[in-house]
Structure formats: C-alpha cells, structure tokens
Design a protein around this motif. Structure first.
Motif, PDB file in Angstrom:
ATOM      1  N   SER A  83      -4.084  -5.042 -27.431  1.00  0.00           N
ATOM      2  CA  SER A  83      -4.038  -3.598 -27.177  1.00  0.00           C
ATOM      3  C   SER A  83      -5.444  -3.064 -27.089  1.00  0.00           C
ATOM      4  CB  SER A  83      -3.269  -2.876 -28.281  1.00  0.00           C
ATOM      5  OG  SER A  83      -4.097  -2.681 -29.397  1.00  0.00           O
ATOM      6  N   ARG A  86      -7.028  -1.806 -30.454  1.00  0.00           N
ATOM      7  CA  ARG A  86      -7.627  -2.825 -31.329  1.00  0.00           C
ATOM      8  C   ARG A  86      -8.953  -3.287 -30.754  1.00  0.00           C
ATOM      9  NH1 ARG A  86      -4.371  -7.623 -34.313  1.00  0.00           N
ATOM     10  NH2 ARG A  86      -6.115  -8.742 -35.178  1.00  0.00           N
ATOM     11  N   VAL A  90     -12.472  -2.849 -32.797  1.00  0.00           N
ATOM     12  CA  VAL A  90     -13.236  -4.035 -33.185  1.00  0.00           C
ATOM     13  C   VAL A  90     -14.619  -4.017 -32.547  1.00  0.00           C
ATOM     14  CG1 VAL A  90     -13.320  -6.538 -32.936  1.00  0.00           C
ATOM     15  CG2 VAL A  90     -11.219  -5.461 -33.661  1.00  0.00           C
ATOM     16  N   GLN A  91     -14.678  -3.620 -31.265  1.00  0.00           N
ATOM     17  CA  GLN A  91     -15.963  -3.591 -30.571  1.00  0.00           C
ATOM     18  C   GLN A  91     -16.902  -2.572 -31.203  1.00  0.00           C
ATOM     19  OE1 GLN A  91     -17.104  -5.526 -28.193  1.00  0.00           O
ATOM     20  NE2 GLN A  91     -15.217  -6.669 -27.907  1.00  0.00           N
ATOM     21  N   ASN A  99     -23.398  -7.390 -38.606  1.00  0.00           N
ATOM     22  CA  ASN A  99     -23.319  -8.496 -39.552  1.00  0.00           C
ATOM     23  C   ASN A  99     -22.017  -8.528 -40.313  1.00  0.00           C
ATOM     24  OD1 ASN A  99     -25.835  -9.410 -38.891  1.00  0.00           O
ATOM     25  ND2 ASN A  99     -26.841  -8.064 -40.347  1.00  0.00           N
ATOM     26  N   ARG A 100     -21.205  -7.504 -40.125  1.00  0.00           N
ATOM     27  CA  ARG A 100     -19.962  -7.428 -40.878  1.00  0.00           C
ATOM     28  C   ARG A 100     -18.803  -7.958 -40.062  1.00  0.00           C
ATOM     29  NH1 ARG A 100     -19.969  -6.465 -46.285  1.00  0.00           N
ATOM     30  NH2 ARG A 100     -21.239  -4.718 -46.868  1.00  0.00           N
ATOM     31  N   SER A 101     -17.813  -8.446 -40.733  1.00  0.00           N
ATOM     32  CA  SER A 101     -16.628  -8.955 -40.049  1.00  0.00           C
ATOM     33  C   SER A 101     -15.900  -7.814 -39.350  1.00  0.00           C
ATOM     34  CB  SER A 101     -15.693  -9.599 -41.064  1.00  0.00           C
ATOM     35  OG  SER A 101     -14.379  -9.519 -40.613  1.00  0.00           O
ATOM     36  N   LEU A 103     -12.844  -7.470 -38.575  1.00  0.00           N
ATOM     37  CA  LEU A 103     -11.565  -7.132 -39.203  1.00  0.00           C
ATOM     38  C   LEU A 103     -11.801  -6.226 -40.396  1.00  0.00           C
ATOM     39  CD1 LEU A 103      -8.496  -7.606 -39.443  1.00  0.00           C
ATOM     40  CD2 LEU A 103      -8.991  -9.557 -40.885  1.00  0.00           C
ATOM     41  N   ARG A 104     -12.791  -6.592 -41.206  1.00  0.00           N
ATOM     42  CA  ARG A 104     -13.067  -5.782 -42.386  1.00  0.00           C
ATOM     43  C   ARG A 104     -13.519  -4.393 -41.990  1.00  0.00           C
ATOM     44  NH1 ARG A 104     -17.534  -7.802 -46.163  1.00  0.00           N
ATOM     45  NH2 ARG A 104     -17.415  -9.535 -44.781  1.00  0.00           N
ATOM     46  N   LEU A 105     -14.343  -4.325 -40.936  1.00  0.00           N
ATOM     47  CA  LEU A 105     -14.839  -3.030 -40.499  1.00  0.00           C
ATOM     48  C   LEU A 105     -13.714  -2.191 -39.920  1.00  0.00           C
ATOM     49  CD1 LEU A 105     -18.194  -4.182 -38.956  1.00  0.00           C
ATOM     50  CD2 LEU A 105     -17.920  -2.719 -40.935  1.00  0.00           C
ATOM     51  N   ILE A 107     -10.649  -2.171 -40.862  1.00  0.00           N
ATOM     52  CA  ILE A 107      -9.915  -1.615 -42.004  1.00  0.00           C
ATOM     53  C   ILE A 107     -10.710  -0.466 -42.615  1.00  0.00           C
ATOM     54  CG2 ILE A 107      -9.073  -2.110 -44.319  1.00  0.00           C
ATOM     55  CD1 ILE A 107      -8.627  -5.024 -43.324  1.00  0.00           C
ATOM     56  N   GLY A 108     -12.025  -0.703 -42.780  1.00  0.00           N
ATOM     57  CA  GLY A 108     -12.868   0.333 -43.371  1.00  0.00           C
ATOM     58  C   GLY A 108     -12.904   1.581 -42.523  1.00  0.00           C
ATOM     59  N   MET A 111      -9.752   3.531 -42.875  1.00  0.00           N
ATOM     60  CA  MET A 111      -9.703   4.236 -44.170  1.00  0.00           C
ATOM     61  C   MET A 111     -10.570   5.483 -44.133  1.00  0.00           C
ATOM     62  SD  MET A 111      -7.814   2.450 -46.412  1.00  0.00           S
ATOM     63  CE  MET A 111      -8.408   2.960 -47.986  1.00  0.00           C
ATOM     64  N   VAL A 112     -11.786   5.357 -43.574  1.00  0.00           N
ATOM     65  CA  VAL A 112     -12.699   6.506 -43.519  1.00  0.00           C
ATOM     66  C   VAL A 112     -12.082   7.610 -42.676  1.00  0.00           C
ATOM     67  CG1 VAL A 112     -14.918   7.267 -42.611  1.00  0.00           C
ATOM     68  CG2 VAL A 112     -14.798   5.173 -43.947  1.00  0.00           C
ATOM     69  N   PHE A 115      -9.440   9.401 -44.627  1.00  0.00           N
ATOM     70  CA  PHE A 115      -9.963  10.299 -45.658  1.00  0.00           C
ATOM     71  C   PHE A 115     -10.539  11.562 -45.049  1.00  0.00           C
ATOM     72  CE2 PHE A 115      -9.030   8.218 -49.391  1.00  0.00           C
ATOM     73  CZ  PHE A 115      -9.401   6.888 -49.381  1.00  0.00           C
TER      74      PHE A 115
ATOM     75  N   VAL B   2     -13.452   2.949 -50.418  1.00  0.00           N
ATOM     76  CA  VAL B   2     -12.881   2.046 -49.425  1.00  0.00           C
ATOM     77  C   VAL B   2     -12.949   0.615 -49.948  1.00  0.00           C
ATOM     78  CG1 VAL B   2     -13.242   1.104 -47.118  1.00  0.00           C
ATOM     79  CG2 VAL B   2     -13.368   3.557 -47.478  1.00  0.00           C
ATOM     80  N   VAL B   9     -11.437  -8.151 -49.588  1.00  0.00           N
ATOM     81  CA  VAL B   9     -11.987  -8.166 -48.244  1.00  0.00           C
ATOM     82  C   VAL B   9     -13.475  -7.871 -48.274  1.00  0.00           C
ATOM     83  CG1 VAL B   9     -11.915  -7.018 -46.013  1.00  0.00           C
ATOM     84  CG2 VAL B   9      -9.805  -7.527 -47.213  1.00  0.00           C
ATOM     85  N   TRP B  10     -13.891  -6.960 -49.126  1.00  0.00           N
ATOM     86  CA  TRP B  10     -15.281  -6.535 -49.148  1.00  0.00           C
ATOM     87  C   TRP B  10     -16.132  -7.341 -50.113  1.00  0.00           C
ATOM     88  CZ3 TRP B  10     -17.153  -2.880 -45.854  1.00  0.00           C
ATOM     89  CH2 TRP B  10     -16.190  -2.147 -45.132  1.00  0.00           C
ATOM     90  N   GLU B  13     -18.842 -12.093 -47.814  1.00  0.00           N
ATOM     91  CA  GLU B  13     -18.890 -12.229 -46.361  1.00  0.00           C
ATOM     92  C   GLU B  13     -17.829 -13.220 -45.912  1.00  0.00           C
ATOM     93  OE1 GLU B  13     -21.690  -9.520 -45.245  1.00  0.00           O
ATOM     94  OE2 GLU B  13     -20.539 -10.834 -43.975  1.00  0.00           O
ATOM     95  N   GLU B  14     -17.141 -12.905 -44.829  1.00  0.00           N
ATOM     96  CA  GLU B  14     -16.087 -13.807 -44.378  1.00  0.00           C
ATOM     97  C   GLU B  14     -16.692 -14.988 -43.672  1.00  0.00           C
ATOM     98  OE1 GLU B  14     -12.902 -10.782 -42.932  1.00  0.00           O
ATOM     99  OE2 GLU B  14     -12.074 -12.790 -43.018  1.00  0.00           O
ATOM    100  N   GLU B  24      -9.296 -13.230 -34.221  1.00  0.00           N
ATOM    101  CA  GLU B  24      -9.990 -12.231 -33.400  1.00  0.00           C
ATOM    102  C   GLU B  24     -10.627 -12.883 -32.186  1.00  0.00           C
ATOM    103  OE1 GLU B  24      -8.591  -9.092 -35.144  1.00  0.00           O
ATOM    104  OE2 GLU B  24     -10.035  -8.916 -33.516  1.00  0.00           O
ATOM    105  N   GLU B  75      -1.500 -10.548 -31.292  1.00  0.00           N
ATOM    106  CA  GLU B  75      -1.873  -9.146 -31.447  1.00  0.00           C
ATOM    107  C   GLU B  75      -1.153  -8.513 -32.636  1.00  0.00           C
ATOM    108  OE1 GLU B  75      -4.001  -7.176 -30.042  1.00  0.00           O
ATOM    109  OE2 GLU B  75      -3.238  -5.322 -30.889  1.00  0.00           O
TER     110      GLU B  75
END
Lengths: 185, 210
Positions: A83, A86, A90-91, A99-101, A103-105, A107-108, A111-112, A115, B2, B9-10, B13-14, B24, B75
C-alpha cells in the motif's frame, strides 16, 4: 506437607510432565501420584508416549528438497502488493532518521501523530454554551413586583417634574419650542 | 512515552537480518530478502506439514503454498506477532483444509502402512541400522514408530496440531496459543488429550521397548 486429596487437573499434569511446576508443587504432585496408582500409571504412560514420539521424529529427519527454492521462486507473483501509505510512512521515517529501523520509526511516527491529534482535540476552543436557567418562583415574583412598582412610580410622576432642568437654564421643560411639539399635560 | 509503549522495539537496534527488516525489504521487491526468510523457516514448516499430513510429497507442496500465500499477503503482516507465528498460522490452516478435503474424498485416502519417504520403496522398506545387536528390539522399535505414525494420522487435527507443535517442534505454549489464536489453557487441555490418546494407543507396543 499439604496432602492433596483433589484429583489432578489436566493443566497440572501437563506442567508436571513439562517440569514447569515449582519445587513445592512438584513434590505435592509426586506425593499424590505415589498414593494414586492409576493416575501415576497414566502419567508414566504419557511420559513414555512423549519419548516414543521424540524417537519417531528423530528417526525420520525432514528436510526440503534441493530444488525447493527454485520451484518456489517460479511460482511467486511479480511483486508483493504494497500500500502507498505504508510505502510513504516507511520512506519518510527512513529519510528522517536513516539509522533507525523503518518499522520502529513507523510505529513511533504513528504514536506521535496520535498524541498530537489528541492534544489538538482536547485543547481546542471549547464551546461555551450557556443554558438559560429558569427563575425560581420567588425570583420571578420579585422581578414582577419590582417591574410593577417601577411602572407605578413612573406613571405617578408629573412629566415636568420628572425632567431635570439643565443647570443654568431657567426655562421649564415644557416651554414652547419653535416646532410646536411641546408637551403640556 | 513512545518508547514506553514499545520497550522491546526501542530497546536495541534491530538486526539487519531480523524478520521485520527482511519483510520490509521483500516488500520493496528484494527477492533475496524473501529467499532468506524462506531458507530460515522452510525446514521447520515442512516438518510441521509433514507430521500433520503424513505424506512427504504433499507436505512439500503445502509448504510451497504457505510461502506463496505469505508472499502475496506480506503487506498484511504488521509485526504484532512473530513472523514464524504468522507462517505457522498459514500452515495450520492449509493443513486442516487438506485434511478435511481428504475426508470428503475417501478415494484419495492414503495408506498408513506406506513409508513416508517414497525412496524407501526401492529397498522394500526402511532400513534400520542395527547398532544394538538385537534385531528383535529394532523390529519392536520400528513397530512402535509405525504405530506413532498411525495414531497421529488418525488423531483429530486440532489435537494433532498441538502435539506436533509442542512435542515435535518444541514450541512454547505462548507461541502455540498465538498461532492457534486460543488461550494457553486450551492449548494445555488439547495437549493433555493428545498425549493421553497417544499413550493409550502405544501402550501395547511399549512393553518390549521400555
């Protein structure tokens, strides 16, 4: 030691067989089985069956054939569906913090955003609605009486004496004016 | 705040080879990433499908279907559960469908006496290494293994799935519960009945092998 009289539950027997009971409970179950031969035999048979199952599995190791991946690759569709939401999330997160994953970003970021939306919703201009409240009987009576008294007072006063004379002006309020609109009760 | 919501997850580092990262990359049309996922789980999934279906060739076909289905719906994998849990869920559903289809078409029933690996047919049966020097013991052991196979093939699929996942694949109760989408208590209850059924059916064959 607690003497167990109640029959063992299925979950307890499984925990005993798996070795996950704490030491005290394990001793209690062992003591119970010592006193109840039939159940002890059932548990012993289960242990043997588990051992036979393990032996069966080890005697017949299972591995995929050598051409498993080539065959699978040929059957895969062109590209997995993705989709655009997504993709963009992700981009963007990968660009903001490379430097962050992703997927984790993702989610973050979600969340932001949530809020922030809640903060805007809760701190936005509140609607002030004043609902009119009906007067009590006493208040209504007081207002009515006050209006009546004022009305009576106004009617009782002659017009000439009710109009204050300007300072330094000797003419009365009902002196003739040039337009002939003077009031003479 | 968060970070508190997703501590695991946080926290670190993955790994670049973690399932989430590979998913992904696969979604970005990186076929090599998907191949790594397949290589990682192909034997485990085949082990599961083979024990569920009691037919090696059909099990490999179903395993291929599992990965094709996973690729098509990649997906929809959100990372709420482990990737392996998601794969096992697909595999369980496909196996149960196959088993039910077999029951509806009795002419396609499989002989439980046939060895699983068709290559064994050349020699007329599976060769048993005689390390103990006691042929009778080996024969009894082989009979016991055959009886295990028969018992599992005749077991209701819900009990069979739990038995295979727990006692053969070594999965934790939490993972089994997540795969089958049922409470841990239900998993333990099904496992109890599966083990009890197996014990009852194997008892006559276990006397000599004890």
């Amino acid at each position: 030691m607690n003497i167990m009289k109640k029959k063992l539950s299925e979950v307890e027997i499984m925990d005993y067989l798996d070795g996950t009971l704490d030491a005290t409970r394990r001793e209690e179950v062992a003591a119970y089985l010592h006193d109840h031969e039939d159940e002890a035999m059932e548990v012993a048979d289960m242990k043997l069956a588990m051992s036979a199952l393990k032996d069966f599995d080890e005697s017949d190791p299972i591995r995929v054939s050598d051409d498993f991946w080539p065959k699978l690759r040929d059957k895969l569709p062109e590209q997995p569906k993705r989709s655009w939401v997504r993709s963009v999330t992700v981009q963007a997160s990968a660009w903001l913090m490379p430097n962050r994953s992703p997927l984790r970003l993702s989610i973050g970021a979600a969340m932001v955003a949530m809020f922030l939306a809640m903060a805007v919703f809760l701190s936005g201009p509140q609607q002030t609605v004043h609902h009119s409240e009906a007067l009590t009987t006493e208040e209504a009576a007081f207002v009515k009486k006050a209006v009546e008294r004022h009305s009576n007072f106004v009617e009782s006063q002659p017009l000439s004496s009710s109009l204050p004379l300007p300072v330094g002006d000797s003419r009365s309020a009902d002196s003739d004016d040039e337009d002939g609109d003077s009031y003479n009760p | 705040m968060v970070a508190m919501a997703y501590p695991e997850v946080w926290a670190k580092e993955e790994d670049a080879n973690s399932d989430a990262v590979l998913v992904e990359r696969a979604l970005d049309n990186d076929l090599a990433a998907f191949e790594r996922l397949v290589t990682k789980y192909q034997n485990k999934i085949l082990g599961f499908t083979a024990r569920m279906l009691n037919d090696r060739d059909e099990a490999e076909d179903v395993t291929q279907e599992v990965f094709i289905k996973a690729y098509r719906s990649l997906e929809s994998f959100r990372g709420a559960s482990a990737f392996s849990t998601w794969l096992y869920r697909i595999a369980t559903n496909l196996c149960i469908d196959r088993i039910r289809k077999r029951k509806r078409s009795p002419q396609q029933a499989y002989s439980l006496d046939e060895p699983m690996d068709k290559e064994d047919e050349r020699g007329g049966g599976r060769e048993i290494p005689d390390s103990s020097g006691e042929p009778s013991l080996n024969i009894e052991r082989e009979e016991l293994r055959q009886q295990v196979r028969i018992t599992m093939a005749e077991m209701p699929e819900k009990l069979r799935a739990v038995l295979v996942m727990c006692d053969i694949q070594g999965m934790a109760y939490e993972d089994i519960a997540a795969t089958l989408e049922c409470p841990i208590g239900t998993v333990k209850s099904r496992l109890f009945h599966a083990r009890a059924d197996l014990a009852r059916r194997l008892k006559p064959y276990m006397r000599g092998v004890k």
